[in-house]
Design an enzyme around this catalytic site. Structure first.
Site, PDB file in Angstrom:
ATOM      1  N   GLU A 429       0.856  -1.197   0.092  1.00 15.42           N
ATOM      2  CA  GLU A 429       0.018   0.077   0.037  1.00 15.42           C
ATOM      3  C   GLU A 429       0.842   1.240   0.049  1.00 15.42           C
ATOM      4  OE1 GLU A 429      -2.491   0.196   3.478  1.00 15.42           O
ATOM      5  OE2 GLU A 429      -3.252   2.242   3.086  1.00 15.42           O
ATOM      6  N   ASP A 502      -1.478  -1.263   5.490  1.00 22.29           N
ATOM      7  CA  ASP A 502      -1.249  -0.785   7.045  1.00 22.29           C
ATOM      8  C   ASP A 502      -2.466  -1.551   7.936  1.00 22.29           C
ATOM      9  OD1 ASP A 502       0.676   1.037   6.534  1.00 22.29           O
ATOM     10  OD2 ASP A 502      -0.810   2.567   6.118  1.00 22.29           O
ATOM     11  N   ASP A 504      -4.831  -0.406   9.327  1.00 28.40           N
ATOM     12  CA  ASP A 504      -5.912   0.415   9.701  1.00 28.40           C
ATOM     13  C   ASP A 504      -7.153   0.106   9.002  1.00 28.40           C
ATOM     14  OD1 ASP A 504      -4.972   1.492   7.434  1.00 28.40           O
ATOM     15  OD2 ASP A 504      -4.343   3.310   8.369  1.00 28.40           O
ATOM     16  N   ASP A 506      -8.219   1.875   6.297  1.00 30.15           N
ATOM     17  CA  ASP A 506      -7.880   2.190   5.125  1.00 30.15           C
ATOM     18  C   ASP A 506      -7.084   0.792   4.332  1.00 30.15           C
ATOM     19  OD1 ASP A 506      -9.032   4.475   4.436  1.00 30.15           O
ATOM     20  OD2 ASP A 506      -7.365   5.734   4.618  1.00 30.15           O
TER      21      ASP A 506
END
Ligand code: 0RA
Length: 659
Positions: A429, A502, A504, A506
């Site tokens: 990412e 990540d 998280d 997103d």
């Protein structure tokens, strides 16, 4: 087994066909239950459940209840007639014992019915008995409770009356033999639950339930609408063309044909075919009959209504099935199966029966519901146009050689190894994490493809749009497998494809978008076990000098490490201040929480997340395509509410995403 009619509709023991003892089952279990892995293990449960379902289909039972016991056993209870307890003329033993100890001992269809779900009159119970350490059968019949116990298929005593009752039914508790099921003897709640859900869809009026007595979890099913409810269930999360579900249930000769269907705005088709309540994953004659009737009826109506002009060519079968969800269920006396895995229905007469039933009734339905018909035709026309555009786009791309091996995408930092089995592709990412991954990697075996921003949601895009998307195109090129008609797993350039995002929201979203792409367009890559999720650390516990840091990958592990370290320090006699923060009690000078890959430098990223010796990878498996399909519909479809519910309900589990 052939259907047989007798004048005597009352069952009597004489109707049992006796074949042989149980030794062959223990010798070659695979022949009877398909294998001795986790699927074979569950086959034991299916055998007993099917017997209960057959009692329900014959009109004698209203429920089948399954319990997972604390000691690893399984109990299946039904309220059918109960296995007969009288002495069997051929064996001289009770019919209960005969059913449970003699292979292929089954009824000869005394009530004029036929084997439907796969387990009539206890056929298969003896296989379960043979492969169980212990089995206890309890029969409620003729006002009495009868019971008998077995070990590895051998009775430990006679069938005994142990009490009185005013109910009827059968209760079987068994313990899978771990010397046969070497891999595992642990049953899976969700697997059993799915089976019970299907049973309830396919057998109108039956109640099924499952209880895991260890966790207290329990769930029950009852669907008044039968396969209509099934279609509705499959369409959760999709926009439907119309709420109404087409439904027909007709007898042709001695065959029952039941069909439910509904159109959705999705691009995929979901058609499930069953013969006698058993799923036929490879279709067969019922599917062929269904398809030809559907294409014919839709084209006829499209011409008649003028939506399809005279000069226009017919809609293809594929056009007519885009977005379709359908269940086809036939019940026939003597099902025959084809193909290597016996997953395909072969009876030739069924094709015509299904074609007639659907042809007549769908045509009538469309006449009666012109507004719905118009929407269905409109959708098929749209699909036809889009398909032509997609074909043109694909041909254009293939003509330009964009997907050819020679032209690797510019953003790819390839590895030097040319051996796919030794090569890995990291999908990373963002460009900055991509940069760290590139400098930290082992360039011999690890290739890096950074993906910028959000990946296209292929759940809502057709192939032409996909091929116009740079990230997706780079990915297809790097993988080397082509796409759709040109797809070939043999071209796969990396045997491990590792999604690194990540930790998280997103990051999870990007992972899910990539998984959607793999699931919809690269399923053999997933099935081959080539897709993984990287697990970056969530915490770093810092000791004096970062060299001694401990990296932790999930919240539970953090608690365990802190507990153990604190306990160890206390045992060593070190002074620990209970009012301090826990990481201090454990002797660390800092507890750091990682939110993104970008917070780590190249070396740290390699050490914690990419080093084959130390990293944690989660292999992505699709154990149940239907469930995975439902999850992708929820996550990637248009219904925001469903997506929100799913994410809220599963947020804590996302770390082990295993669909
Ligand atoms: C043999 C004959 C009959 C029913 C069954 C077996 C039977 C087996 C199982 C196994 C689990 N549940 C079951 N329920 C029934 C026919 C009985 C009759 O005609 O009375």
């Amino acid at each position: 087994m052939a259907k047989e009619t007798t004048k005597n509709t009352e069952y009597s023991s004489g109707q049992i066909t006796v074949l042989e003892g149980l030794e062959p089952v223990r010798k070659r279990p695979g022949m009877y239950i398909g294998g001795t892995g986790v699927e074979g293990l569950h086959h034991l449960v299916w055998e007993i459940i099917d017997n209960g379902i057959d009692e329900a289909l014959a009109g004698h039972a209203t429920y089948v209840e399954v319990k997972m016991l604390p000691d690893g056993g399984i109990t299946v209870i039904d309220d059918g007639r109960g296995i007969p307890t009288d002495i069997h003329p051929k064996t001289g033993k009770s019919t209960v014992e005969t059913v449970l100890t003699v292979l292929h001992a089954g009824g000869k269809f005394g009530d004029g019915g036929y084997k439907v779900s796969g387990g009539l009159h206890g056929v298969g119970s003896s296989v379960v008995n043979a492969l169980s350490n212990k089995l206890i059968v309890t029969v409620y019949r003729d006002g009495k409770i009868h019971q008998q116990e077995y070990a590895k298929g051998a009775p430990l005593g006679d069938l005994k009356v142990i009490g009185k009752t005013d109910r009827t039914g059968t209760e079987i508790t068994f313990y899978a033999d771990e010397t046969i099921f070497k891999e595992t003897t642990e049953f899976n709640y969700t697997t059993i639950l799915d089976r019970l859900r299907h049973a309830a869809y396919l057998t109108k009026g039956i109640r099924t339930s499952l209880e895991d007595t260890r966790t207290g979890e329990r769930y029950g099913f009852y669907f008044e609408g039968g396969i209509q409810s099934y279609v509705k269930h499959l369409d959760i999360g999709k926009d439907v063309v119309d709420e109404d579900i087409f439904y027909v249930d007709k007898m042709v000769q001695d065959v029952q044909v039941e069909i439910a269907l509904q159109y959705t705005e999705a691009y995929t088709e979901t058609i499930k075919t069953f013969a006698n309540n058993v799923l036929n994953p490879d279709g067969g004659t019922h599917l062929t009959g269904f398809r030809s009737a559907l294409t014919r009826v839709i084209n006829d109506y499209a011409r008649k209504s003028g939506q399809l002009k005279e000069k226009e060519e017919n809609l293809t079968g594929e056009d007519c099935r885009e977005g379709l969800t359908a269940i086809i269920l036939v019940k026939l006396p003597d099902p025959q199966f084809e193909g290597q895995t016996k997953n395909k229905l072969g009876n030739p007469e069924i094709r015509g029966y299904v074609e007639t039933v659907l042809g007549e009734n769908l045509a009538y339905y469309m006449e009666e519901h012109p507004a719905i018909a118009k929407k269905i035709i409109g959708k098929a026309l749209l699909s036809s146009r889009a398909r032509k555009a997609a074909r043109a786009a694909r041909e254009n791309i293939i003509r330009k050689g964009v997907l050819d091996g020679a032209s690797m995408p510019g953003k790819l930092s390839d590895c030097s190894s040319k051996d796919p089995a030794a090569s890995e592709l990291y999908l990373v990412e963002g460009d900055s994490a991509g940069g760290s991954a590139k400098s930290g990697r082992d360039s011999k075996t690890q290739a890096i493809l950074p993906l910028r921003g959000k990946v296209l949601n292929v759940e809502r895009a057709r192939l032409d749009k996909m091929l116009a998307n740079n990230e997706i195109l780079s990915l297809i090129k790097a993988l080397g497998v082509g796409i759709e008609e040109s797809f070939s797993l043999e071209g796969l350039r990396y045997h491990r494809i590792i999604i690194m995002t990540d930790a998280d929201v997103d990051g999870s979203h990007i992972s899910t978008l990539l998984l959607t792409f793999f699931f919809r367009f690269m399923q053999p890559v997933v099935d081959g076990g080539h897709v993984y999720l990287a697990k970056p650390p969530l915490f770093e516990l810092v000791k004096a000098g970062r060299k001694n840091s401990v990296f932790i990958y999930d919240e539970d592990a953090l608690e365990v490490v802190l507990d153990e370290t604190i306990a160890a320090r206390k045992k060593e006699g070190l002074k620990v201040n209970d009012s301090d923060e826990r990481y201090r009690q454990a002797g660390f000078i800092e507890q750091k929480r990682y939110k993104g890959l970008g917070e780590m430098d190249a070396d740290q990223l390699f050490d914690t997340t990419m080093d084959p010796e130390k990293r944690v990878l989660v292999q992505v498996k699709v154990e149940d395509a239907e469930r995975a399909d439902a999850i992708f519909n929820k996550l990637m479809g248009t219904e925001v509410e469903l997506r929100k519910n799913f994410i809220q309900a599963n947020a804590k589990f996302v770390k082990d995403l295993d669909i």
